[in-house]
Scaffold this active site. Structure first.
Site, PDB file in Angstrom:
ATOM      1  N   ASN A 130      -6.726   6.262   0.296  1.00  0.00           N
ATOM      2  CA  ASN A 130      -6.785   6.334   1.834  1.00  0.00           C
ATOM      3  C   ASN A 130      -5.012   5.337   2.153  1.00  0.00           C
ATOM      4  O   ASN A 130      -4.986   5.735   3.191  1.00  0.00           O
ATOM      5  CB  ASN A 130      -7.374   4.833   2.373  1.00  0.00           C
ATOM      6  CG  ASN A 130      -8.787   5.753   2.213  1.00  0.00           C
ATOM      7  OD1 ASN A 130      -9.239   6.852   2.155  1.00  0.00           O
ATOM      8  ND2 ASN A 130      -9.466   4.751   2.557  1.00  0.00           N
ATOM      9  N   HIS A 131      -3.756   5.636   1.357  1.00  0.00           N
ATOM     10  CA  HIS A 131      -2.613   5.480   1.132  1.00  0.00           C
ATOM     11  C   HIS A 131      -1.570   6.847   2.513  1.00  0.00           C
ATOM     12  O   HIS A 131      -2.012   7.839   1.631  1.00  0.00           O
ATOM     13  CB  HIS A 131      -1.354   4.965   0.224  1.00  0.00           C
ATOM     14  CG  HIS A 131      -2.353   3.758   0.019  1.00  0.00           C
ATOM     15  ND1 HIS A 131      -1.857   3.156  -1.016  1.00  0.00           N
ATOM     16  CD2 HIS A 131      -2.956   2.754   0.636  1.00  0.00           C
ATOM     17  CE1 HIS A 131      -2.026   1.961  -1.515  1.00  0.00           C
ATOM     18  NE2 HIS A 131      -3.456   1.237  -0.019  1.00  0.00           N
ATOM     19  N   HIS A 132      -1.431   6.801   3.414  1.00  0.00           N
ATOM     20  CA  HIS A 132      -0.936   7.568   4.375  1.00  0.00           C
ATOM     21  C   HIS A 132       0.006   7.259   5.356  1.00  0.00           C
ATOM     22  O   HIS A 132      -0.244   6.156   5.415  1.00  0.00           O
ATOM     23  CB  HIS A 132      -1.899   8.463   4.744  1.00  0.00           C
ATOM     24  CG  HIS A 132      -2.285   7.758   5.986  1.00  0.00           C
ATOM     25  ND1 HIS A 132      -3.677   6.801   5.599  1.00  0.00           N
ATOM     26  CD2 HIS A 132      -2.566   7.221   6.778  1.00  0.00           C
ATOM     27  CE1 HIS A 132      -4.190   6.288   6.921  1.00  0.00           C
ATOM     28  NE2 HIS A 132      -3.296   6.805   7.404  1.00  0.00           N
ATOM     29  N   ILE A 133       0.829   8.255   5.804  1.00  0.00           N
ATOM     30  CA  ILE A 133       1.506   7.906   6.677  1.00  0.00           C
ATOM     31  C   ILE A 133       1.295   8.118   8.353  1.00  0.00           C
ATOM     32  O   ILE A 133       1.475   9.128   8.092  1.00  0.00           O
ATOM     33  CB  ILE A 133       3.035   8.110   6.627  1.00  0.00           C
ATOM     34  CG1 ILE A 133       3.833   7.209   5.106  1.00  0.00           C
ATOM     35  CG2 ILE A 133       4.505   7.111   7.162  1.00  0.00           C
ATOM     36  CD1 ILE A 133       5.104   8.083   4.509  1.00  0.00           C
TER      37      ILE A 133
END
Length: 187
Positions: A34-37
């Site tokens: 789920n890591h994103h910017i």
């Protein structure tokens, strides 16, 4: 359908960030996938026509690829919980891309963003009663810096809630298009 536009992170950077899991007790860690910017939170879209307008608007984005690095740890205070973050180096190219995303979404009928753009990757959430521990966590990780990643596409994600966790599903990717002229910021 709950939507947002973001930069998806390469697997190697996600794996590096995942190594920080467990480095502070009592944190609800965000799954590495789920890591994103986040470039722009859109919100709930129920109208298929509006969804098509958003898709068309995002397909018109035009930029030149650029490199971006994650740098420094931080805390973001929230209403219900605080968050551990890894910041994003702000560059003129990132600011221009985010501004372009905001502009095309407004033209597609989306209301203006409610928050000022603060690029970061959320690693986990914790109780405000743990702020002293979180400050120590930031001090231990403040020199963090990722290798540069190339920004060649943006992703439209759908956010689903499953078994108490958010699951982010990529719905569409919009790649840079060298044959398209850059869209002026104001029309």
């Amino acid at each position: 359908m709950r939507l947002f536009v973001a930069l998806d992170l390469p697997v190697d950077i996600r794996e590096t960030l995942a190594l920080m899991r467990g480095s502070m007790p009592g944190v609800q860690w965000v799954p590495a996938q789920n890591h994103h910017i986040t470039l722009r939170f859109i919100g709930e879209i129920t109208d298929r026509h509006r969804l098509e307008e958003i898709d068309l608007a995002l397909s018109r984005l035009a930029w030149k690829p650029f490199d971006l690095s994650l740098a420094q740890a931080d805390i973001r205070e929230g209403l219900n919980a605080d968050s551990l973050l890894i910041g994003v180096e702000r560059t003129p190219q990132l600011e221009t891309l985010q501004s372009q995303v905001e502009s095309v979404l407004r033209r597609a009928g989306c209301p203006p963003a409610k928050r000022r753009f603060q690029p970061a990757v959320t690693l986990g959430h914790f109780s405000s009663s743990q702020r002293a521990d979180a400050i120590q966590w930031v001090q231990r990780h403040n020199l963090f810096r990722s290798k540069p990643m190339s920004v060649e596409h943006v992703t439209l994600f759908e956010s689903l809630r499953s078994l108490g966790e958010h699951v982010y599903i990529p719905r569409a990717e919009y790649a840079w298009q060298p044959e398209m002229p850059l869209i002026p910021e104001e029309e």
